[in-house]
Design a protein around this motif. Sequence first.
Motif, PDB file in Angstrom:
ATOM      1  N   GLU A 169       0.792  -1.227   0.000  1.00  0.00           N
ATOM      2  CA  GLU A 169       0.000   0.000   0.000  1.00  0.00           C
ATOM      3  C   GLU A 169       0.824   1.277   0.000  1.00  0.00           C
ATOM      4  O   GLU A 169       0.318   2.327  -0.381  1.00  0.00           O
ATOM      5  CB  GLU A 169      -0.961  -0.005   1.189  1.00  0.00           C
ATOM      6  CG  GLU A 169      -2.036  -1.069   1.055  1.00  0.00           C
ATOM      7  CD  GLU A 169      -3.070  -1.019   2.162  1.00  0.00           C
ATOM      8  OE1 GLU A 169      -3.045  -0.074   2.973  1.00  0.00           O
ATOM      9  OE2 GLU A 169      -3.900  -1.933   2.207  1.00  0.00           O
ATOM     10  N   HIS A 170       2.093   1.188   0.443  1.00  0.00           N
ATOM     11  CA  HIS A 170       2.892   2.411   0.559  1.00  0.00           C
ATOM     12  C   HIS A 170       4.181   2.379  -0.239  1.00  0.00           C
ATOM     13  O   HIS A 170       4.884   3.383  -0.319  1.00  0.00           O
ATOM     14  CB  HIS A 170       3.207   2.704   2.031  1.00  0.00           C
ATOM     15  CG  HIS A 170       1.991   2.954   2.848  1.00  0.00           C
ATOM     16  ND1 HIS A 170       1.331   4.159   2.847  1.00  0.00           N
ATOM     17  CD2 HIS A 170       1.283   2.138   3.659  1.00  0.00           C
ATOM     18  CE1 HIS A 170       0.274   4.084   3.633  1.00  0.00           C
ATOM     19  NE2 HIS A 170       0.219   2.862   4.133  1.00  0.00           N
TER      20      HIS A 170
ATOM     21  N   LYS B 175       6.968   0.850   0.430  1.00  0.00           N
ATOM     22  CA  LYS B 175       8.213   0.703   1.180  1.00  0.00           C
ATOM     23  C   LYS B 175       8.828  -0.656   0.885  1.00  0.00           C
ATOM     24  O   LYS B 175       8.112  -1.616   0.626  1.00  0.00           O
ATOM     25  CB  LYS B 175       7.941   0.804   2.682  1.00  0.00           C
ATOM     26  CG  LYS B 175       7.544   2.182   3.125  1.00  0.00           C
ATOM     27  CD  LYS B 175       7.397   2.223   4.632  1.00  0.00           C
ATOM     28  CE  LYS B 175       7.070   3.635   5.050  1.00  0.00           C
ATOM     29  NZ  LYS B 175       8.031   4.180   5.964  1.00  0.00           N
TER      30      LYS B 175
END
Length: 116
Positions: free
Chosen positions: A91-92, A94
């Motif tokens: 979702e991000h 990273k």
Amino acid sequence: MTKIVNHWIGGKTVEGASGNHGPVTDPATGAVTTKVAFASAEEVDAAVAAAKDAFTAWGQSSLAQRTGILFRFRALLDAHRDEIAGLITAEHGKVHSDALGEVARGLEIVDLACGI
């Protein structure tokens, strides 16, 4: 089929009634992987009412009960740290090792709450 994330109200999943959704995209590809249901005003009101009820019940529970719940929550976070890091990555965007660091920082906060 795209996964839809609905609401969690009063301890159960509630499908969004508004009919509106927001996309969650994979930051690496830009592809929509999930849709999040937007809440209607009534759903927000129901969630707030459920939270007030839960707060009242939480405040009336004993310190031992609350402590036990927090420690079980911490154990679940720890047991599922790799899966949670995978969600952060999806979702991000990273890298997994950085996402694991985010989970570790979250566990430190839960440790602090358990100690209080």
